[in-house]
Design an enzyme around this catalytic site. Structure first.
Site, short mmCIF file in Angstrom:
data_model
loop_
_atom_site.label_atom_id
_atom_site.label_comp_id
_atom_site.label_asym_id
_atom_site.label_seq_id
_atom_site.Cartn_x
_atom_site.Cartn_y
_atom_site.Cartn_z
N SER A 1 1.98 5.25 -10.52
CA SER A 1 1.06 3.80 -10.59
C SER A 1 1.43 3.35 -12.02
O SER A 1 0.83 2.33 -11.99
CB SER A 1 -0.60 4.02 -10.68
OG SER A 1 -1.09 5.42 -11.91
N HIS B 1 -0.22 3.63 -4.04
CA HIS B 1 0.15 2.04 -4.51
C HIS B 1 1.33 1.70 -3.63
O HIS B 1 2.11 0.85 -4.60
CB HIS B 1 0.59 2.59 -5.80
CG HIS B 1 -0.32 2.92 -6.84
ND1 HIS B 1 -0.98 2.20 -7.52
CD2 HIS B 1 -0.85 3.83 -7.66
CE1 HIS B 1 -1.98 1.80 -7.94
NE2 HIS B 1 -1.95 3.85 -8.11
N LYS C 1 -7.08 -0.71 -2.24
CA LYS C 1 -5.82 -1.73 -3.44
C LYS C 1 -5.44 -2.90 -2.22
O LYS C 1 -5.69 -4.34 -1.89
CB LYS C 1 -5.00 -0.64 -3.81
CG LYS C 1 -5.22 0.07 -4.62
CD LYS C 1 -4.45 1.09 -5.97
CE LYS C 1 -5.29 2.02 -6.34
NZ LYS C 1 -6.13 2.29 -7.32
N1 PMP Z 1 -4.43 8.30 -6.20
C1 PMP Z 1 -3.60 7.33 -7.08
C2 PMP Z 1 -1.73 6.98 -7.57
C3 PMP Z 1 -4.17 6.45 -7.80
O1 PMP Z 1 -3.80 5.73 -8.58
C4 PMP Z 1 -5.47 6.21 -7.26
C5 PMP Z 1 -6.82 5.52 -7.70
N2 PMP Z 1 -5.97 4.66 -9.25
C6 PMP Z 1 -6.12 6.79 -6.68
C7 PMP Z 1 -4.89 7.96 -6.04
C8 PMP Z 1 -8.06 6.80 -5.82
O2 PMP Z 1 -8.10 5.99 -5.00
P1 PMP Z 1 -9.07 5.08 -5.43
O3 PMP Z 1 -9.32 3.48 -5.43
O4 PMP Z 1 -9.14 4.45 -2.97
O5 PMP Z 1 -9.91 6.04 -5.52
#
Ligand code: PMP
Length: 405
Positions: free
Chosen positions: A188, A216, A247
């Site tokens: 990310s 992502h 997302k």
């Molecule tokens: N995995 C990754 C790589 C993330 O970047 C994120 C959130 N930023 C999550 C899981 C968590 O997802 P959620 O926002 O649906 O809790």
């Protein structure tokens, strides 16, 4: 102990390091993304949002909002219970079918969020597989790290996106032990992409389960939005594909997809799945509508990629330093936490542009950045405005640095 004094001192430390988090109070307007209203102490101002994870603008898509309205009218607000005790709504069942189909898996399991899905699924698999050894990419997300930690399983960190290092580390473990390899597709913060096929080759050679976070990437890559694993034709080689509904799908929730048995196992043993109220039916309905739309339509993905390329080109032409990668995430490198926050504040206050500064511990110290996420809805004028604002600020920084020399 003086608790208040302790809390205050800890927070003061964050301020000193320039990484105290200040939330930006936004009012998003359906139909006007990425334009929003910023509420601040002195009133309100219009802003263009450049850091949203609603990557495709599906949060305002009439198909999605329409499905949510319809489900609320039919079912009311909440789910009314945990999945086991009256909280399995037909919308959950339909959404799980949609997700299993998206990734070509036998089954899917919904969670409260992507975070909880990683924490609960990895925590359950790694703690319940007897004497399991977990192999975790060094850049894995906090939710995966916490799940692995929670499992108390033996943990080995392999070098980021390095199948050879993984191979070496797997080779040191008793071949008869259960093993789990956990990694992401699109990372990310740097926006780099994992060599999934090579990691699967190594995992297969050592008889390890593979667990891929596609948070992502889902909705954004692959002919039907099944993520990088679909784009690369390797979804069938992964034991677990995990994703978010929050997302690109722009609603809320998380999930895993896997074999019937693996999903049934997590469903039956994961406390983070069992002992919590399930998602509101309208959320499930909206997410399913978003997934269905993006399975059938490649237009948003194509426009997204075109916009990303345009932003990159414009920033490069203006000599704004970006980190190169092959994804939709455009990191503008500042490499100083205080300066990063100051640039973000100037963009907001002076130019009506909102990009949150990304500081430690989200990224390593010295790699602080502005994480820019173009969407299909950003216009040429929005892009020109962003680049002009950054150029002006970069010019000022350059002048300040020259004056200091
Ligand atoms: N995995 C990754 C790589 C993330 O970047 C994120 C959130 N930023 C999550 C899981 C968590 O997802 P959620 O926002 O649906 O809790």
């Amino acid at each position: 102990m003086d608790y208040e004094k302790f809390f205050g001192a800890e927070i003061a430390g964050l301020h000193r390091e320039g990484r105290y988090r200040v939330f930006t109070d936004l009012e998003r307007h359906a139909g006007k993304f990425p334009h929003a209203t910023h509420h601040h102490a002195g009133g309100t101002r219009p802003v263009t949002v450049w850091c949203s994870n609603d990557y495709l603008g599906m949060g305002q898509h009439p198909t999605v909002t329409g499905a949510m309205h319809e489900a609320i009218d039919r079912c009311g607000a909440g789910a009314g219970g945990t999945r086991n005790i009256s909280g399995t709504n037909h919308y959950h069942v339909l959404l799980e079918q949609e997700l299993a189909d998206l990734h070509g898996k036998e089954a899917a399991l919904l969670f409260t969020s992507g975070y909880v899905s990683n924490w609960a699924a990895l925590g359950t698999l790694a703690s319940r597989l007897p004497n399991c050894a977990v192999f975790s990419d060094s850049e894995n997300h906090a939710s995966m790290i916490e799940g692995i930690r929670f499992s108390r399983a033996e943990r080995h960190i392999f070098r980021h996106n390095d199948p050879e290092d993984l191979n070496r580390k797997l080779g040191l473990i008793d071949p008869s032990r259960p093993k789990l390899v956990a990694f992401e597709s699109v990372y990310s913060m740097d926006g780099d992409i994992a060599p999934i096929a090579e990691i699967c080759d190594v995992a297969e050679a050592h008889g390890a389960l593979t667990y891929l976070d596609e948070v992502h990437a889902v909705g954004l890559y692959g002919a039907r939005g099944g993520g990088i694993s679909e784009r690369d034709g390797v979804a069938h080689r992964l034991d677990v594909i995990e994703g978010t509904l929050g997302k690109a799908f722009a609603v809320h929730g998380g999930y895993i997809t896997a074999s019937e048995k693996l999903c049934d196992f997590v469903r039956s043993f994961a406390s983070g799945f069992i002992f919590t109220t399930s998602l509101p039916p309208a959320v499930a309905a909206g997410a399913a509508a978003s997934i269905r739309h993006l399975k059938a339509s490649g237009a948003e993905r194509a426009r997204h990629q075109e916009r990303v390329a345009k932003v990159r080109e414009a920033l490069e032409a203006a000599d704004i330093p970006t980190m190169p990668n092959d994804s939709h995430i455009v990191p503008v490198m500042v490499c100083d936490p205080v300066l990063c926050k100051a640039i973000s504040d100037t963009l907001l206050d002076e130019f009506g542009i909102y990009v949150q500064p990304i500081n430690y511990p989200t990224v390593a110290r010295g790699t602080e950045r502005l994480r820019i996420t173009p969407s299909p809805l950003h216009t040429d004028a929005d892009i020109a405005h962003l680049v002009e604002a950054l150029s002006t600020i970069w010019g000022r920084i350059g002048l300040r640095q020259k004056a200091a020399e």
